[in-house]
Enzyme design. Structure first.
Site, PDB file in Angstrom:
ATOM      1  N   ARG A 126      15.456   4.525 -29.951  1.00  0.00           N
ATOM      2  CA  ARG A 126      14.107   4.668 -29.360  1.00  0.00           C
ATOM      3  C   ARG A 126      14.095   4.587 -27.828  1.00  0.00           C
ATOM      4  NH1 ARG A 126      12.081   1.310 -33.825  1.00  0.00           N
ATOM      5  NH2 ARG A 126      11.482   2.755 -35.478  1.00  0.00           N
ATOM      6  N   LYS A 148      12.118  15.575 -17.517  1.00  0.00           N
ATOM      7  CA  LYS A 148      11.988  16.501 -18.650  1.00  0.00           C
ATOM      8  C   LYS A 148      13.350  16.634 -19.322  1.00  0.00           C
ATOM      9  CE  LYS A 148       8.156  19.542 -17.492  1.00  0.00           C
ATOM     10  NZ  LYS A 148       7.772  20.924 -17.153  1.00  0.00           N
ATOM     11  N   GLU A 190      15.497  28.334  -7.510  1.00  0.00           N
ATOM     12  CA  GLU A 190      14.613  27.172  -7.709  1.00  0.00           C
ATOM     13  C   GLU A 190      14.260  26.521  -6.369  1.00  0.00           C
ATOM     14  OE1 GLU A 190      13.228  26.264 -10.564  1.00  0.00           O
ATOM     15  OE2 GLU A 190      14.531  26.926 -12.190  1.00  0.00           O
ATOM     16  N   LYS A 232       9.385  17.944  -5.355  1.00  0.00           N
ATOM     17  CA  LYS A 232       9.290  17.694  -6.794  1.00  0.00           C
ATOM     18  C   LYS A 232       8.853  16.256  -7.062  1.00  0.00           C
ATOM     19  CE  LYS A 232      10.992  18.390 -11.301  1.00  0.00           C
ATOM     20  NZ  LYS A 232      11.826  19.118 -12.224  1.00  0.00           N
ATOM     21  N   GLU A 242       2.612  16.585 -16.872  1.00  0.00           N
ATOM     22  CA  GLU A 242       2.142  17.964 -16.731  1.00  0.00           C
ATOM     23  C   GLU A 242       0.746  18.195 -17.309  1.00  0.00           C
ATOM     24  OE1 GLU A 242       5.338  20.876 -16.856  1.00  0.00           O
ATOM     25  OE2 GLU A 242       3.945  22.280 -17.783  1.00  0.00           O
ATOM     26  N   ARG A 246       1.755  19.608 -12.125  1.00  0.00           N
ATOM     27  CA  ARG A 246       3.188  19.770 -12.401  1.00  0.00           C
ATOM     28  C   ARG A 246       3.498  21.171 -12.929  1.00  0.00           C
ATOM     29  NH1 ARG A 246       7.713  15.655 -14.926  1.00  0.00           N
ATOM     30  NH2 ARG A 246       9.396  17.168 -14.822  1.00  0.00           N
ATOM     31  N   ASN A 250       6.517  25.535 -12.630  1.00  0.00           N
ATOM     32  CA  ASN A 250       6.949  26.611 -13.520  1.00  0.00           C
ATOM     33  C   ASN A 250       6.680  27.993 -12.938  1.00  0.00           C
ATOM     34  OD1 ASN A 250       7.839  24.897 -15.649  1.00  0.00           O
ATOM     35  ND2 ASN A 250       5.696  24.439 -16.054  1.00  0.00           N
ATOM     36  N   HIS A 253       8.550  30.921 -14.255  1.00  0.00           N
ATOM     37  CA  HIS A 253       9.255  30.501 -15.464  1.00  0.00           C
ATOM     38  C   HIS A 253       8.709  31.136 -16.748  1.00  0.00           C
ATOM     39  CE1 HIS A 253      11.114  27.732 -12.738  1.00  0.00           C
ATOM     40  NE2 HIS A 253      11.830  27.166 -13.682  1.00  0.00           N
ATOM     41  N   HIS A 257      11.541  32.678 -18.740  1.00  0.00           N
ATOM     42  CA  HIS A 257      11.920  32.244 -20.092  1.00  0.00           C
ATOM     43  C   HIS A 257      11.863  33.413 -21.073  1.00  0.00           C
ATOM     44  CE1 HIS A 257      11.011  27.686 -19.360  1.00  0.00           C
ATOM     45  NE2 HIS A 257      12.160  28.070 -18.868  1.00  0.00           N
ATOM     46  N   HIS A 271      19.532  31.247 -15.941  1.00  0.00           N
ATOM     47  CA  HIS A 271      18.148  30.766 -15.855  1.00  0.00           C
ATOM     48  C   HIS A 271      17.520  31.066 -14.484  1.00  0.00           C
ATOM     49  CE1 HIS A 271      14.636  28.239 -16.219  1.00  0.00           C
ATOM     50  NE2 HIS A 271      15.015  27.554 -15.154  1.00  0.00           N
TER      51      HIS A 271
HETATM   52  N1  GLY Z   1      11.256  22.217 -14.177  1.00  0.00           N
HETATM   53  C1  GLY Z   1       9.873  22.015 -14.188  1.00  0.00           C
HETATM   54  C2  GLY Z   1       9.465  20.579 -14.240  1.00  0.00           C
HETATM   55  O1  GLY Z   1      10.312  19.716 -14.141  1.00  0.00           O
HETATM   56  O2  GLY Z   1       8.311  20.274 -14.399  1.00  0.00           O
END
Ligand code: GLY
Length: 373
Positions: A126, A148, A190, A232, A242, A246, A250, A253, A257, A271
């Site tokens: 956990r 993430k 990025e 960031k 998010e 946040r 993206n 993205h 994606h 990517h």
């Molecule tokens: N890579 C996008 C984020 O970390 O929110």
């Protein structure tokens, strides 16, 4: 030339706050830097075979020098590793090694290793602490920061995961010297993202210094990684899970994606290359919708092209998909809410926003233009 000074960025999340150390030669001090986070002198390290060949000996030596014992799991490299089978293997191994709740798990590698190891740490007993030691530019500026963690599903990328913040991030800029040029450029996409989504002055700076950075300029690399991590950290501190801003991270993205899914996550498209094409598509869609100017869309394309990144879907080798495939991929995006796709669109360089108000016929036109040969 003097080596650039180590930089420190804090991710401010109350009692889960953590430091990001950025600078050259940090791996040599790994053992001592981790010591404050250890309850006993033993860690479990997860890496991949490429990274192991280059950096594992240095990591283990530094841990040994600090009297920290280390057990290691070496996984196959590549995006295919982010699957259930490998997650199960890592979890079984951590349990067999009797890694306890109070222990620290180390992720030494790029985004794949960081995401998979972080997810394993999130669900083992956990939740066990982990540290990120990102070895790629992409991981140093994005995936190692912000908590993430995830694996992929046949339904899409990163669809199974958890938010689990690391205790510390060590971004050793010297490790970027061993990165293949193509991977470094992909990570650079990025970096550009931070300029485009919220910092026009940073994009100006990248137009001036991006080529030198990609060619190996150490101070430029430290500066770019630091500015990216600061941006960031600010966003993650304000919106960890998010619920709002946040999502700006993206930018490019949703398109990227879908392109990755359409190319089966194979070697045709990294990517960051998908993100580069995706950011161009976002600017083109915005321009078609009358927001960003065509001139700005052109400026973004020109800079990414000058660095050697793809800017159109047609530049991908052996394209065997069409706009419908990409639209179907976008419909599975994590940002879909109530059946509507949320897009991150730029109003201008340095100013992006989230919207679900996208004209689908313009979206299709922009995708078809990007795929046209
Ligand atoms: N890579 C996008 C984020 O970390 O929110």
């Amino acid at each position: 030339m003097n080596a650039p000074q180590e930089q420190l960025v804090n991710v401010a999340l109350g009692d889960r706050s953590y430091p990001i150390h950025i600078g050259p030669g940090l791996l040599a001090g790994l053992g001592n830097r981790l010591a404050p986070f250890l309850k006993r002198n033993r860690v479990a390290l997860v890496t991949d075979s490429h990274v192991a060949a280059l950096h594992l000996a240095a990591a283990e030596q530094s841990l040994r020098a600090a009297d920290v014992a280390c057990v290691t799991q070496i996984l196959p490299p590549g995006e295919q590793t982010k699957n259930f089978a490998t997650l199960e293997r890592v979890l079984d191994w951590l349990l067999a090694e009797k890694i306890e709740r109070g222990d620290l798990i180390l992720a030494l590698g790029g985004g794949v290793i960081g995401d998979l190891t972080g997810f394993a740490a999130a669900i083992l007993r956990r939740g066990v602490d982990f540290a990120q030691i990102p070895t790629t530019l992409l991981a140093q500026v994005d995936s190692s920061v912000g908590g993430k963690t995830a694996i992929n599903s046949p339904h899409g990328k990163n669809l199974i995961g958890a938010f689990h913040q690391p205790r510390i991030v060590l971004a050793d800029i010297s490790l970027l010297d061993s990165l293949p040029r193509r991977e470094l450029r992909a990570g650079y996409a990025e970096v550009v993202k931070y300029g485009l989504l919220g910092d026009a002055a940073f994009f100006d700076w990248l137009e001036q210094h991006g080529a030198a950075l990609c060619a190996g300029d150490l101070p430029a690399r430290v500066e770019a990684v630091t500015r990216s991590c600061r941006a960031k950290a600010r966003i993650v501190a304000a919106d960890e899970r998010e619920a709002g801003q946040r999502a700006l991270l993206n930018l490019g993205h949703t398109f990227g994606h879908a392109l990755e899914q359409a190319t089966n996550y194979d070697a045709r498209l990294l990517h960051g290359e998908g993100v580069a094409i995706g950011m161009c598509l976002a600017f083109e869609l915005s321009a078609a919708m009358g927001m960003a100017t065509g001139q700005e869309a052109g400026r973004v394309k020109q800079h990414l092209s000058a660095i050697g990144l793809p800017v159109r879907a047609a530049q991908i080798d052996a394209v065997d998909f069409d706009a419908d495939t990409l639209l179907a991929g976008m419909a599975q995006d994590k940002k879909v809410a109530d059946g509507r796709i949320n897009f991150i669109l730029p109003r201008a360089i340095g100013d992006s926003f989230v919207t679900d108000q996208v004209d689908l016929s313009l979206l299709r036109q922009v995708l078809e233009a990007s795929l046209a040969r």
